[in-house]
Scaffold this motif. Sequence first.
Motif, mmCIF file in Angstrom:
data_model
loop_
_atom_site.group_PDB
_atom_site.id
_atom_site.type_symbol
_atom_site.label_atom_id
_atom_site.label_comp_id
_atom_site.label_asym_id
_atom_site.label_seq_id
_atom_site.Cartn_x
_atom_site.Cartn_y
_atom_site.Cartn_z
ATOM 1 N N PRO A 297 0.782 -1.235 0.000
ATOM 2 C CA PRO A 297 0.000 0.000 0.000
ATOM 3 C C PRO A 297 0.812 1.282 0.000
ATOM 4 O O PRO A 297 0.319 2.327 -0.435
ATOM 5 C CB PRO A 297 -0.831 -0.112 1.284
ATOM 6 N N THR A 298 2.072 1.252 0.491
ATOM 7 C CA THR A 298 2.843 2.499 0.580
ATOM 8 C C THR A 298 4.112 2.489 -0.251
ATOM 9 O O THR A 298 4.869 3.463 -0.230
ATOM 10 C CB THR A 298 3.225 2.795 2.045
ATOM 11 N N THR A 299 4.353 1.427 -1.008
ATOM 12 C CA THR A 299 5.614 1.317 -1.758
ATOM 13 C C THR A 299 5.760 2.451 -2.774
ATOM 14 O O THR A 299 4.865 2.697 -3.586
ATOM 15 C CB THR A 299 5.684 -0.030 -2.489
ATOM 16 N N GLY A 300 6.868 3.153 -2.710
ATOM 17 C CA GLY A 300 7.172 4.206 -3.672
ATOM 18 C C GLY A 300 6.412 5.503 -3.473
ATOM 19 O O GLY A 300 6.480 6.381 -4.330
ATOM 20 N N LEU A 301 5.732 5.651 -2.335
ATOM 21 C CA LEU A 301 4.940 6.855 -2.110
ATOM 22 C C LEU A 301 5.722 7.888 -1.303
ATOM 23 O O LEU A 301 6.660 7.555 -0.580
ATOM 24 C CB LEU A 301 3.643 6.510 -1.369
ATOM 25 N N ASP A 302 5.290 9.151 -1.415
ATOM 26 C CA ASP A 302 5.951 10.198 -0.646
ATOM 27 C C ASP A 302 5.501 10.142 0.817
ATOM 28 O O ASP A 302 4.588 9.401 1.190
ATOM 29 C CB ASP A 302 5.675 11.581 -1.255
ATOM 30 N N ALA A 303 6.159 10.929 1.642
ATOM 31 C CA ALA A 303 5.930 10.866 3.087
ATOM 32 C C ALA A 303 4.487 11.211 3.448
ATOM 33 O O ALA A 303 3.893 10.598 4.354
ATOM 34 C CB ALA A 303 6.894 11.806 3.805
ATOM 35 N N GLU A 304 3.909 12.192 2.762
ATOM 36 C CA GLU A 304 2.532 12.600 3.080
ATOM 37 C C GLU A 304 1.553 11.466 2.792
ATOM 38 O O GLU A 304 0.685 11.154 3.628
ATOM 39 C CB GLU A 304 2.143 13.836 2.266
ATOM 40 N N ALA A 305 1.678 10.838 1.630
ATOM 41 C CA ALA A 305 0.773 9.751 1.274
ATOM 42 C C ALA A 305 0.951 8.567 2.220
ATOM 43 O O ALA A 305 -0.027 7.930 2.627
ATOM 44 C CB ALA A 305 1.020 9.315 -0.172
ATOM 45 N N ARG A 306 2.197 8.281 2.583
ATOM 46 C CA ARG A 306 2.459 7.180 3.515
ATOM 47 C C ARG A 306 1.801 7.434 4.860
ATOM 48 O O ARG A 306 1.204 6.535 5.462
ATOM 49 C CB ARG A 306 3.964 6.984 3.701
ATOM 50 N N GLU A 307 1.912 8.656 5.343
ATOM 51 C CA GLU A 307 1.326 8.999 6.641
ATOM 52 C C GLU A 307 -0.190 8.849 6.611
ATOM 53 O O GLU A 307 -0.798 8.316 7.550
ATOM 54 C CB GLU A 307 1.717 10.420 7.027
ATOM 55 N N ILE A 308 -0.816 9.310 5.541
ATOM 56 C CA ILE A 308 -2.267 9.211 5.410
ATOM 57 C C ILE A 308 -2.698 7.748 5.384
ATOM 58 O O ILE A 308 -3.628 7.338 6.097
ATOM 59 C CB ILE A 308 -2.741 9.943 4.141
ATOM 60 N N ILE A 309 -2.022 6.943 4.567
ATOM 61 C CA ILE A 309 -2.404 5.539 4.427
ATOM 62 C C ILE A 309 -2.164 4.770 5.720
ATOM 63 O O ILE A 309 -3.006 3.977 6.159
ATOM 64 C CB ILE A 309 -1.656 4.909 3.240
ATOM 65 N N ASN A 310 -1.021 4.999 6.368
ATOM 66 C CA ASN A 310 -0.741 4.298 7.617
ATOM 67 C C ASN A 310 -1.751 4.642 8.697
ATOM 68 O O ASN A 310 -2.141 3.780 9.506
ATOM 69 C CB ASN A 310 0.677 4.621 8.096
ATOM 70 N N SER A 311 -2.195 5.884 8.734
ATOM 71 C CA SER A 311 -3.209 6.284 9.705
ATOM 72 C C SER A 311 -4.512 5.540 9.469
ATOM 73 O O SER A 311 -5.163 5.064 10.417
ATOM 74 C CB SER A 311 -3.444 7.802 9.621
ATOM 75 N N VAL A 312 -4.909 5.407 8.198
ATOM 76 C CA VAL A 312 -6.136 4.688 7.872
ATOM 77 C C VAL A 312 -6.003 3.205 8.203
ATOM 78 O O VAL A 312 -6.934 2.582 8.726
ATOM 79 C CB VAL A 312 -6.501 4.897 6.392
ATOM 80 N N VAL A 313 -4.833 2.622 7.927
ATOM 81 C CA VAL A 313 -4.600 1.215 8.269
ATOM 82 C C VAL A 313 -4.780 1.004 9.768
ATOM 83 O O VAL A 313 -5.441 0.056 10.214
ATOM 84 C CB VAL A 313 -3.194 0.777 7.814
ATOM 85 N N ASP A 314 -4.212 1.887 10.570
ATOM 86 C CA ASP A 314 -4.359 1.781 12.022
ATOM 87 C C ASP A 314 -5.819 1.905 12.444
ATOM 88 O O ASP A 314 -6.296 1.188 13.330
ATOM 89 C CB ASP A 314 -3.530 2.868 12.714
ATOM 90 N N ASP A 315 -6.540 2.829 11.814
ATOM 91 C CA ASP A 315 -7.952 3.024 12.141
ATOM 92 C C ASP A 315 -8.777 1.783 11.807
ATOM 93 O O ASP A 315 -9.710 1.431 12.547
ATOM 94 C CB ASP A 315 -8.519 4.221 11.381
ATOM 95 N N GLU A 316 -8.470 1.134 10.686
ATOM 96 C CA GLU A 316 -9.215 -0.060 10.298
ATOM 97 C C GLU A 316 -9.022 -1.178 11.327
ATOM 98 O O GLU A 316 -9.968 -1.875 11.689
ATOM 99 C CB GLU A 316 -8.781 -0.527 8.911
ATOM 100 N N ALA A 317 -7.796 -1.350 11.801
ATOM 101 C CA ALA A 317 -7.566 -2.350 12.849
ATOM 102 C C ALA A 317 -8.254 -1.942 14.142
ATOM 103 O O ALA A 317 -8.842 -2.781 14.836
ATOM 104 C CB ALA A 317 -6.066 -2.531 13.075
ATOM 105 N N ALA A 318 -8.232 -0.659 14.463
ATOM 106 C CA ALA A 318 -8.829 -0.187 15.702
ATOM 107 C C ALA A 318 -10.339 -0.424 15.738
ATOM 108 O O ALA A 318 -10.913 -0.624 16.818
ATOM 109 C CB ALA A 318 -8.528 1.299 15.903
#
Length: 234
Positions: free
Chosen positions: A160-181
């Motif tokens: 999901p985050t391969t080759g993405l910039d820092a902003e996109a990675r941060e957004i996606i990682n936050s959503v991943v955490d929310d989905e598990a939560a």
Amino acid sequence: MVVVSESVSVRSLTVRYGNTVALHDVSASFEPGTVTALVGHNGSGKSTVLQSLAGIVEPASGAVDIRHRRISYVPQRSDVNDRMAVTVGEVVAMGTWPRRGILGRASAADRRAVDEAIDRLKLTDLRSRRLAELSGGQRQRALLAQALVEHGDLVLLDEPTTGLDAEAREIINSVVDDEAARGAVVVMATHDADDADRADVTITLGRGEILSSTRRDRRFVGGGAHDGRLASGQ
């Protein structure tokens, strides 16, 4: 809130593509409310595990136990035809199709879910843009927004985050955490060491077998490439 009390699992799973063995005798369990990272080199079997869980590939032997869960699968960007003449809003709205069908009318709840997903993935200003006009990170966020609308309790993410910039990675990682939560079972394939470190469980694959599996707080299985399965009761 997703209420899932039982894990998702694969048992003695073997998958072949012609004469090539992609997975051999793999057993693993994925728990609700956790993120599991699948790591390993290209060809190690990461994507095949995801596609087996998604029902895209049929095992040669073994079993996949998903208990009739709603599945949201986000493929690698390279697997998506980003030249389709569709807008971001239309791509995200496709996430309502499993509930209403392609020709069914979207409900107020469907429209609200689309709006909320677009907002969470920071796509509001891009809603009317075509997929072909977006950067790689923007396209990946659009695909993840579609998965959010599906509201799956098994969420599968391929790089999901391969080759993405820092902003996109941060957004996606936050959503991943929310989905598990919210209680979803989240499984993602990744080459990224930081993403693996953030996961609750990391499973390392090599040549279609499990080499090792670790929790964030403790190592709970050892063994070499020929073990092929996680310890029971993990």
